[in-house]
Design a protein around this motif. Structure first.
Motif, mmCIF file in Angstrom:
data_model
loop_
_atom_site.group_PDB
_atom_site.id
_atom_site.type_symbol
_atom_site.label_atom_id
_atom_site.label_comp_id
_atom_site.label_asym_id
_atom_site.label_seq_id
_atom_site.Cartn_x
_atom_site.Cartn_y
_atom_site.Cartn_z
ATOM 1 N N THR A 1 -6.193 7.742 -1.318
ATOM 2 C CA THR A 1 -6.919 8.669 -2.450
ATOM 3 C C THR A 1 -6.344 8.529 -3.744
ATOM 4 O O THR A 1 -7.195 8.189 -4.929
ATOM 5 N N LYS A 2 -4.928 8.576 -3.863
ATOM 6 C CA LYS A 2 -4.412 8.389 -5.188
ATOM 7 C C LYS A 2 -4.516 6.995 -5.804
ATOM 8 O O LYS A 2 -4.852 6.823 -7.153
ATOM 9 N N THR B 1 -6.327 6.227 -9.408
ATOM 10 C CA THR B 1 -5.532 5.262 -10.406
ATOM 11 C C THR B 1 -6.444 3.999 -10.525
ATOM 12 O O THR B 1 -6.761 3.743 -11.994
ATOM 13 N N ALA C 1 -3.674 10.606 1.601
ATOM 14 C CA ALA C 1 -3.274 10.990 0.275
ATOM 15 C C ALA C 1 -2.868 9.715 -0.635
ATOM 16 O O ALA C 1 -3.334 9.555 -1.877
ATOM 17 N N HIS D 1 1.710 1.785 -4.322
ATOM 18 C CA HIS D 1 0.567 1.904 -3.627
ATOM 19 C C HIS D 1 0.067 0.670 -2.958
ATOM 20 O O HIS D 1 -1.105 0.692 -2.006
#
Lengths: 496, 496
Positions: free
Chosen positions: A325-326, A330, A322, A442
Motif C-alpha cells: 500500500t505504501k 508513493t 502495508a 519497496h
C-alpha cells in the motif's frame, strides 16, 4: 484501427485525438453475454507483461481471461502506424542483451525485422548541445567522447565504474552497501562530482540521466540509474547499443500482436478490452474481479499486470498489506514526455541534440525517414520542465524548434505524434523510475503475492525493470508460478 | 550417481573412468516393455537443446519421447559434483547477455545461484605469460591491457572493431561482405597484422582465439570468432564478462536438471537413456526411429538434437539432402581439451596464465576453492597440440605443471578431472567452431528440416551458436514449430 490513445497534429487537420495502431483489438471481446465461465486465471492488463502471462498460461493448457481497460494491447509500449510508418508512442528499442525480449524476438523469428534508429550518412551529421542560450555543435565522435567522459565520472563510484557495486544486475542489492546508495539522488551525485565536470559534460550527463528517469535530478535514484548502466555493460557504448539503437521496422505493436495471436490460437483465451477493473476480491477459494461497468468474473488465480501508479485505483478485498500500500501511494516518478516530429528537412536525419535545462524537450535524435521522404525526429522531455503537449500545440512545436539553434537547421514541422502518458488513466506516467530510497524499501513489497492474486509488472522486474524485457520477465514468472501451482492442486484433487 | 563419462585421477586412486553427476537419470527409462505408444514428437538428444524442445513440447500439451545415448542429460554441458564441489566437464559460464539461457535462469529463479570464477584477492595475484621457454608475469590490469591492445588490432577490420561488419550478431551475414570474411582464417588475419603485434600481444591473442575455437589458427574461421566478439559487445571486457566469469554454484547439471524435472512433471514425457539412435525413417505420414538395440518408436514429428559431428552415425530414410550431407561430412573443428586440476597451493586462486604455443594446455585460470581449501585450476588445450588426457596421465600432469614457470608457484596436483570430448562417440568434439568458409556455405543447410524431421542444435543456432544459449534457442525454435504445426493439423482433422 484507431485507438482512443494518442494525438496527432498536422497543419491541415490540426490536433486530433486517437491514432491508428496494429495493437487495437476488434472485436473488443470474444465473450458471449450469457457465458458464466470459471477461469483458471484472470490476467488484468494487456501490456507485454499481461500478454506474456496470458499467452504462456493459455499455451500451457490453462483457461485464461484477459481484461484490459484500453482498446488495445501493449500498455505503455505501442506504435502508431501512420501512412505506413511506425511512430513509437512508448517503448521503442530492443537489443539482444535484453534476454526476455530477445528470446521472444528469436522465437517469433523477428530478428531481421529490426533496424537502426541512427543513420549518420546525411547532411546535418552532428550533435548539437544547447545549454541555455549557448549553442554549439560537434561531430558524433566528439559527442561520444563527451558523454563517455561525463558518464565515466558520474558512474565511477568504486574505481570500477560500478562493476564492484552492482556486479550482478539481476540482484541489485547483491552488495549490501548498494542499499545505502539508493538513498542518493542523481542531484547528490552531480553535486559530489560537480567540480570535475565541464559545463558541457554536466549538461550532457544531466540530460542523459533525465532521459532515463523522466524525473528531476532530485527525484531520480542514483542507484536505479546505475542499475541501467550495469545492465548496459558499464559503458556508454553499451547504453547507446541497448537503450536507443535497434527498433522494429514495423513498430512495437507488430511484436506485441504476436503474443496475442499465439494466445488466441490456443482457443483457451477469452478476452475483453475496454474493461477497466474496479475491485479484486479473494475469497481464499477463488478470486472475483469486478469491472467498472459491474461485470463479474471468477477464477482460481488472478494476475494483476497493472502498473504501480494505477494500482491505487483498484480496491482489493482483503486489503493489500502495508508495504505494498505504501509503495503504491508513493509511486514512481517517471513523467516522460515523448513527442515525434515529422519535419521536411531531409538532412536532419543524422542530427542529434540536447537543449537543456531551459527547454521543455531536452533530448532528441533523427530516428527515421518517413515514406514521404521527411525526417522523423523523436524528442524527449520529462518532469524537468513538464508539459502536456496537447494543451498548447504552438508551445509544443516551439519546444521542438528550440532543440535547434542554428538558423539553417530550423525544422519545418509537418506532423506531430505523441501520447500524454501523465494524463493516461491506465499508466499515470511512463516507464518505472524510482525516487531515492524507494527500491531498497519497496522492491520486495511490490513483488509479493496477495493470497490468490499475483502481481507482475515491469515496474518491479529484477533485470530490465521499466523495459519491455522486464514486463516479459514478470509475465513469465507469474505464469510459471500459477501453472505449477494449479497443476499440483489438480493432482491432489484427482488423487484424493 | 556416476556417469560413464569423464575421468578422475588422484594420487591414491589413480585414473578412474566415470564421474558422479546430478545429470545422471535413474531409472534410465520410464517406458514399460509392453507399451506401444504413438508420440506427438520424439526428441533425440538430451543436451540443453533436446531438453528445451522436450520440455516446451510437453508443457504445451504434446506427448513426447526423449531418447538419449548417454546415461545423463546435458550433452556437451554437464558438471561432476565431487565431494560437494562442481567440476564443469563441458560448458561452464553464463551471462545475462545470453538471452535464452538467462531467460531460463530467471524463470527458474536461479539468478542468485551464480558466482564469479575469478577472485583476485589471493596471494599469487598475477597473470603468467609463458611463450615457449620465456616466462613473464604481470598484474591482471596489465593482462587486460595486453589483451585489449592485441584483440583490438585483431578485430578492427572496419575501423569500428567489427561493429560495421557484424552490426546484428543474430544475422551474421547482414552485411553481404561478411560472407567473404568467412573464408579468412585466424591465421590469415594474424598474418595480416603480424607486423603490428609485439610477441606478447601475438601469443596473447592467438591463445585467446584458440581458447574459443579449440582448433588451429588455420582451421579457425575468423568470421566466427568475430561473431563471438560481436555478441560480447565488441570489447575484451565484454568477452571476459560473458564467456568466462559467471558460473553456477551448484554446477551446470543443477540447471539442466530443472528442464528435465519440469518436463517430467507434466506426465507427458516418456524417456529412455542409454538409447543411441541408429536410423530415422520418415514415411511422410509418421516418423520411425530405431535404436541401436533394435527398439522402434513412432511419432508425428522428430526433433534431431544431435550435434553436427555425430549426425553421420545415423542413417536417414529418405536420405538427407546434399547440402546437409556435405556439412555433416565436413563437420566442425573444435577439439578442445579441458582439464581440471585441484592443487593444494591455496594462493594460486588468483592466478591466470598462458603457456603457448609449446604446451599441450595453453590457457588456464584459478576457477575456485574446493571444500578441502585447495585451489581449482581449469586448463584448456585444443588441436594446437592435442592430447587424450587419459592416455598418459603423467604427461597430462606435466602439461598442467608447465603452465607455471615460476618455481615457487609449481602446483601440487591432488586431483585431475576431465572428459575426453574428442573420443566421445556422442560428441566427437567440443562446442561447435567452424573452419573457414563453412558457415557461409552450410549454415542454412544445417538448419533446414527434412520432411517431418526437424534439426535443432546449438551448432547451427543464429545467436550464441556453440553455447548453452544457442542450444536453448534451437530447442525453443523447433518446439514452437512442431506445436504450431500439430495444432493446425488437428484443427483441420477435427473440422473435416
Amino acid at each position: 484501427m484507431d485507438s482512443r490513445d494518442g494525438y496527432t497534429w498536422t497543419p491541415t487537420d490540426g490536433l486530433k485525438a486517437g491514432v491508428p495502431s496494429l495493437g487495437v483489438i476488434t472485436p473488443s471481446t470474444n465473450l458471449s453475454e450469457s457465458e458464466e465461465e470459471f477461469y483458471d486465471v484472470i490476467v488484468v492488463g494487456a501490456g507485454y507483461c499481461g500478454l506474456t502471462a496470458a499467452r504462456n498460461a493459455a499455451v500451457e493448457g490453462l483457461k485464461v481471461l484477459l481484461l484490459e481497460g484500453r482498446d488495445r494491447i501493449g500498455g505503455r509500449s505501442w506504435s502508431s502506424n501512420i501512412q505506413g510508418y511506425p511512430f513509437e508512442m512508448g517503448g521503442t528499442w530492443v537489443h539482444w542483451g535484453q534476454s526476455n525480449t530477445w528470446r521472444e524476438i528469436v522465437r517469433y523469428q523477428m530478428m531481421n525485422e529490426v533496424e537502426k534508429s541512427f543513420d549518420f550518412s546525411h547532411g546535418v551529421n552532428h550533435y548539437e548541445l544547447n545549454i541555455g542560450l549557448e549553442g554549439s555543435t560537434m561531430s558524433h565522435d566528439e559527442e561520444d567522447a563527451l558523454l563517455i567522459a561525463a558518464l565515466n565520472k558520474f558512474t565511477n563510484i568504486d574505481g570500477a565504474y560500478g562493476r564492484n557495486m552492482i556486479p550482478l544486475p539481476y540482484d541489485m542489492f547483491h552488495v549490501a552497501n548498494a542499499t545505502h546508495l539508493d538513498d542518493v539522488s542523481a542531484q547528490d551525485r552531480i553535486d559530489a562530482i560537480a567540480l570535475s565536470l565541464s559545463p558541457q559534460e554536466r549538461a550532457a550527463v544531466e540530460s542523459f540521466v533525465l532521459l532515463c528517469s523522466g524525473a528531476t535530478l532530485a527525484t531520480t535514484s542514483f542507484l536505479e540509474f546505475m542499475h541501467w548502466w550495469a545492465l548496459c555493460g558499464y559503458t556508454y557504448a553499451g547504453c547507446i547499443d541497448m537503450l536507443i539503437t535497434w527498433k522494429f521496422k514495423g513498430g512495437q505493436s507488430s511484436f506485441a500482436i504476436k503474443f496475442f495471436q499465439e494466445a488466441l490460437a490456443t482457443k483457451r483465451l477469452a478476452y475483453a478490452f475496454n474493461s477497466p477493473v474496479n475491485n479484486i476480491q479473494d475469497t481464499g477459494r477463488k478470486v472475483q474481479v469486478t469491472t467498472r461497468d459491474g461485470r463479474r468474473y471468477h477464477a482460481a488465480r488472478l494476475i494483476s499486470a497493472m502498473p504501480l501508479n494505477v494500482l491505487g485505483e483498484v480496491t482489493f478485498d482483503p486489503p493489500l498489506c502495508a508495504g505494498k500500500t505504501k509503495a503504491i501511494a508513493t509511486g514512481h516518478v517517471n513523467q516522460c514526455v515523448k513527442v515525434h516530429a515529422e519535419v521536411s528537412n531531409k538532412d536532419l536525419r543524422s542530427w542529434t541534440g540536447v537543449a537543456y535545462p531551459h527547454n521543455e524537450l531536452m533530448y532528441a535524435i533523427g530516428d527515421g525517414t518517413t515514406p514521404a521522404g521527411n525526417t522523423h525526429i523523436v524528442c524527449f522531455g520529462g518532469s524537468n520542465k513538464h508539459i502536456d503537449p496537447e494543451d498548447d500545440i504552438d508551445a509544443t512545436k516551439r519546444a521542438v524548434t528550440n532543440m535547434f539553434v542554428q538558423q539553417k537547421d530550423q525544422p519545418n514541422i509537418e506532423r506531430l505524434v505523441f501520447h500524454n502518458w501523465s494524463k493516461d488513466e491506465f499508466a499515470k506516467g511512463a516507464w518505472f523510475f524510482s525516487s531515492p530510497g524507494f527500491l531498497a524499501k519497496h522492491l520486495d513489497d511490490m513483488r509479493e503475492r496477495h493470497g490468490n492474486v499475483l502481481f507482475a509488472n515491469s515496474d518491479w522486474a529484477l533485470g530490465w525493470r521499466s523495459f519491455i524485457d522486464g514486463a516479459i520477465e514478470e509475465g513469465t514468472r507469474v505464469a510459471y508460478e500459477v501453472r505449477t501451482e494449479l497443476t499440483k492442486l489438480r493432482e491432489v484433487h484427482s488423487s484424493s
